[in-house]
Design an enzyme around this catalytic site. Structure first.
Site, PDB file in Angstrom:
ATOM      1  N   ASP A  11       0.870  -1.180   0.000  1.00  0.00           N
ATOM      2  CA  ASP A  11       0.000   0.000   0.000  1.00  0.00           C
ATOM      3  C   ASP A  11       0.904   1.225   0.000  1.00  0.00           C
ATOM      4  OD1 ASP A  11      -2.392   1.515   0.196  1.00  0.00           O
ATOM      5  OD2 ASP A  11      -2.049   1.789   2.322  1.00  0.00           O
ATOM      6  N   SER A  12       0.304   2.360  -0.278  1.00  0.00           N
ATOM      7  CA  SER A  12       1.066   3.602  -0.224  1.00  0.00           C
ATOM      8  C   SER A  12       1.402   3.966   1.226  1.00  0.00           C
ATOM      9  CB  SER A  12       0.259   4.717  -0.861  1.00  0.00           C
ATOM     10  OG  SER A  12      -1.015   4.777  -0.248  1.00  0.00           O
ATOM     11  N   CYS A  74      -3.568  -1.280  -2.150  1.00  0.00           N
ATOM     12  CA  CYS A  74      -3.855   0.127  -2.420  1.00  0.00           C
ATOM     13  C   CYS A  74      -4.880   0.238  -3.556  1.00  0.00           C
ATOM     14  CB  CYS A  74      -2.551   0.805  -2.830  1.00  0.00           C
ATOM     15  SG  CYS A  74      -2.706   2.543  -3.207  1.00  0.00           S
ATOM     16  N   GLU A 153      -4.000   8.557   8.500  1.00  0.00           N
ATOM     17  CA  GLU A 153      -2.553   8.404   8.744  1.00  0.00           C
ATOM     18  C   GLU A 153      -2.161   9.048  10.075  1.00  0.00           C
ATOM     19  OE1 GLU A 153       0.274   7.128   6.850  1.00  0.00           O
ATOM     20  OE2 GLU A 153      -1.131   6.097   5.549  1.00  0.00           O
ATOM     21  N   CYS A 185     -10.909   2.878  -0.688  1.00  0.00           N
ATOM     22  CA  CYS A 185      -9.567   3.327  -0.310  1.00  0.00           C
ATOM     23  C   CYS A 185      -9.187   2.541   0.934  1.00  0.00           C
ATOM     24  CB  CYS A 185      -9.603   4.824  -0.012  1.00  0.00           C
ATOM     25  SG  CYS A 185      -8.081   5.448   0.703  1.00  0.00           S
ATOM     26  N   HIS A 187      -7.582   3.173   3.433  1.00  0.00           N
ATOM     27  CA  HIS A 187      -7.587   3.853   4.718  1.00  0.00           C
ATOM     28  C   HIS A 187      -8.994   4.002   5.321  1.00  0.00           C
ATOM     29  CE1 HIS A 187      -3.609   4.799   3.352  1.00  0.00           C
ATOM     30  NE2 HIS A 187      -3.325   5.514   4.418  1.00  0.00           N
TER      31      HIS A 187
HETATM   32  N1  DGL Z   1      -3.720   3.612  -0.402  1.00  0.00           N
HETATM   33  C1  DGL Z   1      -4.505   4.603  -1.100  1.00  0.00           C
HETATM   34  C2  DGL Z   1      -5.753   3.962  -1.633  1.00  0.00           C
HETATM   35  O1  DGL Z   1      -6.182   2.924  -1.197  1.00  0.00           O
HETATM   36  C3  DGL Z   1      -4.877   5.753  -0.198  1.00  0.00           C
HETATM   37  C4  DGL Z   1      -3.732   6.590   0.238  1.00  0.00           C
HETATM   38  C5  DGL Z   1      -3.063   7.333  -0.868  1.00  0.00           C
HETATM   39  O2  DGL Z   1      -3.639   8.274  -1.442  1.00  0.00           O
HETATM   40  O3  DGL Z   1      -1.959   6.970  -1.150  1.00  0.00           O
HETATM   41  O4  DGL Z   1      -6.336   4.516  -2.530  1.00  0.00           O
END
Ligand code: DGL
Length: 267
Positions: A11-12, A74, A153, A185, A187
Site C-alpha cells: 500500500d502507499s 492500495c 494516517e 480506499c 484507509h
Molecule cells: N492507499 C490509497 C488507496 O487505497 C490511499 C492513500 C493514498 O492516497 O496513497 O487509494
C-alpha cells in the site's frame, strides 16, 4: 505441497494493514511481507505515470523478498497500475477493485452504489467499470475524499473535525439515495465508525478487505501454494520513512503489537 513463502502486500501507507488483518484472520498460518510507502504517501493525488512507477518498484522489492503472490492493497495502485503489475510480475497479482465491486453487487437492493476513494481512483472510474462489467443496470455515484487519508494516517479516527469532514463528503451520496457504499480506499475502513454514522440509515458499507482475503485463498488453492503447516504466520513490515506513526496507528488497528517494522531507504 506446503509453500511457506510469504504473501506480499503493498500500500502507499498503513491503510493496507486492513487487508493484512483480513488475511491474518482468514489464513492465520500464512506469513505476510507488507510494504507501506510511507515516504511517498499519498498516491491518490499523483499522476498515473508516477503511481505505475512506484508500484512496479514495490513489486520488484516484494519479489526479491520471496513473495509467492502480490496483493495490491492500495485502491489507487489497483485502479491505475494493476494491468502493468500483472504483465510485469511472474507471480499472481490480485487487486482490490474487483473483489470490492463483486461484494457491492451482492449487497445492493436498489442497484445504486456509491463509491468513495482518492481523487486518482475516482477519476479512473475503475470501480464503475468493474461494477458495470458485472451488471449493466447498476447506477453509481462517486465522491473523492482526499482529506480522509491524512486523517487516518494521523490517527484522527473519530471526533468533531473528522465527523464534519466525513459528513461534508457524504452529503451528495446521501442525497442520491445510494443503498450501498464502497469504501474504495484502504484507509477508509479505519474511519468506518464515523462513516457509518454519517450515511443514510441502512446503507451497507463495503470494505473489500475480507473479499480480497477470500480471493487470495482461492488463488493460493488453485496454484497449490497454500501453506499447510501448523506454524502461525509472521508479519514483516517494510516502510520507506521512519515507522513512528505507522507502528502507533497500525498497532491500534491490527489489535496487536507490530514486532517487525523496518525502514528501507532504497528500493
Ligand atoms: N492507499 C490509497 C488507496 O487505497 C490511499 C492513500 C493514498 O492516497 O496513497 O487509494
Amino acid at each position: 505441497m506446503a509453500d511457506s513463502r510469504p504473501i506480499g502486500v503493498f500500500d502507499s501507507g498503513l491503510g493496507g494493514l486492513t487487508v493484512a488483518k483480513a488475511l491474518q484472520t482468514l489464513l492465520p498460518n500464512e506469513s505476510i511481507v507488507y510494504f507501506g510507502d510511507t515516504a511517498r504517501v499519498p498516491y491518490g493525488n499523483k499522476s498515473r505515470e508516477l503511481i505505475k512507477e512506484y508500484s512496479l518498484e514495490i513489486a520488484d522489492f516484494l519479489m526479491k523478498h520471496n513473495a509467492k503472490m502480490i496483493v495490491v492493497a492500495c485502491n489507487t495502485a489497483s485502479a491505475l497500475a494493476l494491468d502493468e503489475l500483472q504483465q510485469h510480475c511472474i507471480l499472481p497479482v490480485i487487486g482490490v477493485i474487483n473483489p470490492g465491486a463483486a461484494e457491492a453487487i451482492k449487497a445492493t437492493k436498489n442497484d445504486h452504489i456509491g463509491i468513495i476513494g482518492t481523487v486518482a481512483t475516482v477519476s479512473s472510474k475503475a470501480y464503475e467499470k468493474a461494477l458495470q462489467g458485472l451488471n449493466v443496470d447498476i447506477k453509481t455515484s462517486s465522491q473523492a475524499c482526499p482529506l480522509l487519508v491524512p486523517l487516518a494516517e494521523e490517527g484522527w479516527l473519530e471526533g468533531e473535525v473528522t465527523n464534519s469532514i466525513v459528513k461534508h463528503y457524504l452529503l451528495p451520496l446521501n442525497n442520491n439515495e445510494i443503498d450501498t457504499l464502497i469504501l474504495g480506499c484502504t484507509h477508509y475502513p479505519l474511519l468506518k465508525d464515523v462513516i457509518a454514522n454519517q450515511v443514510n440509515n441502512d446503507t451497507i458499507l463495503i470494505d473489500s478487505a475480507a473479499a480480497v482475503a477470500r480471493a487470495v485463498k482461492e488463488s493460493l488453492l488453485e496454484t497449490n501454494q497454500l501453506y499447510d503447516g501448523d506454524e502461525k504466520g509472521t508479519l514483516m513490515c517494510y516502510v520507506t520513512d521512519i515507522p513512528m506513526r505507522f507502528e502507533d496507528v497500525g498497532q491500534r488497528f491490527l489489535g496487536s503489537p507490530m514486532d517487525h517494522v523496518q525502514t528501507v531507504h532504497d528500493i
